[in-house]
Design an enzyme around this catalytic site. Structure first.
Site, PDB file in Angstrom:
ATOM      1  N   TYR A  80     -34.835  17.375 -38.020  1.00 52.50           N
ATOM      2  CA  TYR A  80     -34.491  16.840 -39.229  1.00 52.50           C
ATOM      3  C   TYR A  80     -34.157  15.359 -38.880  1.00 52.50           C
ATOM      4  CZ  TYR A  80     -30.902  14.159 -42.062  1.00 52.50           C
ATOM      5  OH  TYR A  80     -30.402  13.370 -42.852  1.00 52.50           O
ATOM      6  N   LYS A  96     -36.399  11.984 -39.991  1.00 56.21           N
ATOM      7  CA  LYS A  96     -36.039  10.660 -40.781  1.00 56.21           C
ATOM      8  C   LYS A  96     -36.346   9.329 -39.975  1.00 56.21           C
ATOM      9  CE  LYS A  96     -33.614  10.386 -43.894  1.00 56.21           C
ATOM     10  NZ  LYS A  96     -34.082  10.373 -45.458  1.00 56.21           N
ATOM     11  N   THR A 117     -30.015   7.778 -42.139  1.00 55.01           N
ATOM     12  CA  THR A 117     -28.921   8.293 -41.224  1.00 55.01           C
ATOM     13  C   THR A 117     -28.682   7.731 -40.118  1.00 55.01           C
ATOM     14  OG1 THR A 117     -28.275  10.518 -40.565  1.00 55.01           O
ATOM     15  CG2 THR A 117     -30.366  10.111 -40.754  1.00 55.01           C
ATOM     16  N   ASP A 118     -27.458   7.918 -39.775  1.00 61.26           N
ATOM     17  CA  ASP A 118     -27.128   7.531 -38.180  1.00 61.26           C
ATOM     18  C   ASP A 118     -27.684   8.466 -37.214  1.00 61.26           C
ATOM     19  OD1 ASP A 118     -25.379   9.745 -38.735  1.00 61.26           O
ATOM     20  OD2 ASP A 118     -23.345   8.449 -38.264  1.00 61.26           O
ATOM     21  N   GLU A 119     -28.198   9.820 -37.757  1.00 60.40           N
ATOM     22  CA  GLU A 119     -28.698  10.597 -36.877  1.00 60.40           C
ATOM     23  C   GLU A 119     -29.809  10.179 -36.018  1.00 60.40           C
ATOM     24  OE1 GLU A 119     -28.677  14.867 -37.752  1.00 60.40           O
ATOM     25  OE2 GLU A 119     -26.902  14.725 -38.735  1.00 60.40           O
ATOM     26  N   THR A 128     -35.557  21.205 -55.481  1.00 58.79           N
ATOM     27  CA  THR A 128     -35.262  22.263 -54.471  1.00 58.79           C
ATOM     28  C   THR A 128     -33.856  23.047 -54.471  1.00 58.79           C
ATOM     29  OG1 THR A 128     -34.313  20.852 -52.725  1.00 58.79           O
ATOM     30  CG2 THR A 128     -36.657  20.859 -52.884  1.00 58.79           C
ATOM     31  N   GLU A 154     -34.982  16.502 -47.134  1.00 56.32           N
ATOM     32  CA  GLU A 154     -34.353  17.665 -46.777  1.00 56.32           C
ATOM     33  C   GLU A 154     -33.441  17.219 -45.562  1.00 56.32           C
ATOM     34  OE1 GLU A 154     -34.857  20.965 -47.368  1.00 56.32           O
ATOM     35  OE2 GLU A 154     -36.704  20.515 -48.736  1.00 56.32           O
TER      36      GLU A 154
HETATM   37  O1  TDX Z   1     -20.656  25.861 -40.683  1.00 60.15           O
HETATM   38  C1  TDX Z   1     -20.496  24.802 -40.014  1.00 60.15           C
HETATM   39  N1  TDX Z   1     -19.886  24.626 -38.824  1.00 60.15           N
HETATM   40  C2  TDX Z   1     -19.644  23.362 -38.123  1.00 60.15           C
HETATM   41  O2  TDX Z   1     -18.991  23.439 -36.987  1.00 60.15           O
HETATM   42  C3  TDX Z   1     -21.407  23.525 -40.222  1.00 60.15           C
HETATM   43  C4  TDX Z   1     -22.134  23.622 -41.481  1.00 60.15           C
HETATM   44  C5  TDX Z   1     -21.365  22.508 -39.324  1.00 60.15           C
HETATM   45  N2  TDX Z   1     -20.453  22.469 -38.519  1.00 60.15           N
HETATM   46  C6  TDX Z   1     -20.507  21.228 -37.552  1.00 60.15           C
HETATM   47  C7  TDX Z   1     -21.880  20.738 -37.125  1.00 60.15           C
HETATM   48  C8  TDX Z   1     -21.680  19.202 -36.977  1.00 60.15           C
HETATM   49  O3  TDX Z   1     -20.789  18.797 -35.875  1.00 60.15           O
HETATM   50  O4  TDX Z   1     -19.747  20.153 -38.404  1.00 60.15           O
HETATM   51  C9  TDX Z   1     -20.325  18.951 -38.162  1.00 60.15           C
HETATM   52  C10 TDX Z   1     -21.170  18.392 -39.428  1.00 60.15           C
HETATM   53  O5  TDX Z   1     -22.066  19.312 -39.691  1.00 60.15           O
HETATM   54  P1  TDX Z   1     -22.945  19.182 -41.090  1.00 60.15           P
HETATM   55  O6  TDX Z   1     -22.303  18.998 -42.318  1.00 60.15           O
HETATM   56  O7  TDX Z   1     -24.085  19.931 -41.029  1.00 60.15           O
HETATM   57  O8  TDX Z   1     -23.795  17.630 -40.840  1.00 60.15           O
HETATM   58  P2  TDX Z   1     -24.239  17.023 -39.677  1.00 60.15           P
HETATM   59  O9  TDX Z   1     -25.239  18.000 -38.846  1.00 60.15           O
HETATM   60  O10 TDX Z   1     -23.481  16.044 -39.093  1.00 60.15           O
HETATM   61  O11 TDX Z   1     -25.338  15.928 -40.669  1.00 60.15           O
HETATM   62  C11 TDX Z   1     -24.954  15.397 -41.571  1.00 60.15           C
HETATM   63  O12 TDX Z   1     -24.931  14.164 -41.480  1.00 60.15           O
HETATM   64  C12 TDX Z   1     -25.889  13.209 -41.372  1.00 60.15           C
HETATM   65  C13 TDX Z   1     -25.989  15.431 -43.007  1.00 60.15           C
HETATM   66  O13 TDX Z   1     -26.281  16.968 -43.123  1.00 60.15           O
HETATM   67  C14 TDX Z   1     -27.154  14.780 -42.855  1.00 60.15           C
HETATM   68  O14 TDX Z   1     -27.970  14.979 -43.845  1.00 60.15           O
HETATM   69  C15 TDX Z   1     -26.895  13.402 -42.333  1.00 60.15           C
HETATM   70  O15 TDX Z   1     -28.070  12.485 -42.157  1.00 60.15           O
END
Ligand code: TDX
Length: 342
Positions: free
Chosen positions: A156, A160, A128-130, A39, A87
């Site tokens: 998401y 999971k 994931t911890d989510e 993907t 995803e």
């Molecule tokens: O542009 C951004 N600005 C921002 O403030 C993005 C992309 C994220 N963020 C914040 C959102 C979250 O609080 O940063 C934090 C981390 O964001 P992500 O990188 O999107 O991760 P998160 O949502 O925490 O999820 C990640 O960790 C658990 C992974 O994407 C998941 O796949 C995993 O399961």
């Protein structure tokens, strides 16, 4: 160590590809078969070095395709299947939940059904911890343990969590030989640019605004991807079945502090930080209690965040062509829809 064949699904993605390299290096006798449907988040250039290794095979397949997966497994007779295929981006799941349910839930079910049919001796689900939802910022004493109820916030994490419940149900109903790991936020090489750390490194390098959601105080528990690979290696080589293991680094940081740290390392001004609209349903804090995997399997995270972030920034500086190719393609459309600019 006896020779084994390990199928790694999602092996062209971030954590999957790191796991492919980790296993090829650590077990020169193992056969590693990567299944990935490539993907937007899967990239064959990520596997360039692996593809030169005679112990490595790549197959472009979707984990939802029962017949194709069955054919491959009949031929390869895997000893272990590790399912990374998913995803994984929360923001994309808010815009389009459908594909998350298909890949993350139905895909896992399809893989497990093939494994049952062919009596594959071991299946591991990377989660994931989510799935635990979030923790309040004002209760630093609280952590997710394996006993914390599943309480997902986004499409998401719900997908999971659904997959995890299916895995545990297969274990209970069919005695299906499975384990699950639930990790905290990973970072390191080959992290797709849509995620916080690579996005901020790349935007800073390009002198573009750094979009911080809400107040930037959301906390994530960061784990260097290689430490996660080591944890999975320990789990799949143990004799534990039907168990869930939390994998986390005890390394909590607020998003805004990470962003400032990256800017500092790259000698870029904090004026690049731009606070933008918050993510819908934005989880406040994730924090893992990894006591179980430590006590039962002896795992401990080895990479300190100060070292891991340094290595990660260096990797993005030294591998510009990898991410430049991504951000100049289809990703551009996603970025402008998501952040309203080019
Ligand atoms: O542009 C951004 N600005 C921002 O403030 C993005 C992309 C994220 N963020 C914040 C959102 C979250 O609080 O940063 C934090 C981390 O964001 P992500 O990188 O999107 O991760 P998160 O949502 O925490 O999820 C990640 O960790 C658990 C992974 O994407 C998941 O796949 C995993 O399961």
């Amino acid at each position: 160590m006896t020779k084994k064949t390990i199928v790694v699904t999602g092996g062209a993605g971030f954590i999957g590809s790191n796991f492919v390299y980790y296993m090829l290096n650590k077990y020169p006798d193992y056969r590693i078969v990567c299944v990935d449907c490539l993907t937007y988040a899967g990239n064959l250039s990520t596997l360039k070095t692996a593809l030169e290794n005679p112990n490595f095979r790549f197959e472009k397949l979707n984990i939802c395709d029962y017949d194709a997966i069955k054919n491959l497994f009949e031929e390869e007779k895997p000893d272990i299947v590790v399912n990374f295929a998913a995803e994984s981006h929360v923001d994309r799941s808010i815009k389009n939940p459908d594909i998350f349910v298909k890949t993350n839930i139905s895909g896992t079910q399809t893989l497990m059904d093939v494994c049952r049919e062919l009596n594959v001796p071991r299946f591991h689900q990377v989660s994931t911890d989510e799935v635990y939802g979030d923790l309040p910022l004002d209760r630093p004493d609280l952590f997710f343990t394996e006993k914390t109820p599943v309480h997902a916030s986004s499409p998401y994490s719900a997908s999971k969590a659904g997959a995890d419940l299916l895995v545990l149900a297969y274990y209970r109903t069919f005695n299906f030989p499975a384990t699950i790991s639930r990790c905290s936020n990973n970072y390191g090489p080959y992290h797709f640019p849509e995620k916080l750390i690579p996005l901020m490194i790349i935007n800073a390098l390009n002198d573009k605004p750094l979009p911080v959601y809400g107040d930037g105080k959301n906390v994530r528990d960061w784990l260097y991807v290689e430490d996660h690979c080591k944890a999975i290696d320990l789990i799949i080589h143990s004799n534990k079945l039907g168990e869930v293991y939390n994998v986390g680094g005890h390394n909590e940081m607020a998003n805004i502090d990470i962003v400032k740290l990256i800017l500092g390392k790259l000698k870029k001004p904090e004026s690049l930080i731009t606070f933008v609209e918050d993510r819908k349903g934005h989880d406040r804090r994730y924090a893992i209690d990894p006591t179980k995997i430590h006590d039962e399997l002896g795992w401990l995270p080895e990479t300190k965040f100060a070292d891991g972030i340094e290595k990660t920034i260096d990797w993005y500086l030294n591998n510009k062509s990898w991410w430049e190719e991504i951000i100049s393609g289809e990703y551009k459309n996603y970025y402008s829809k998501m952040y309203g600019e080019n």
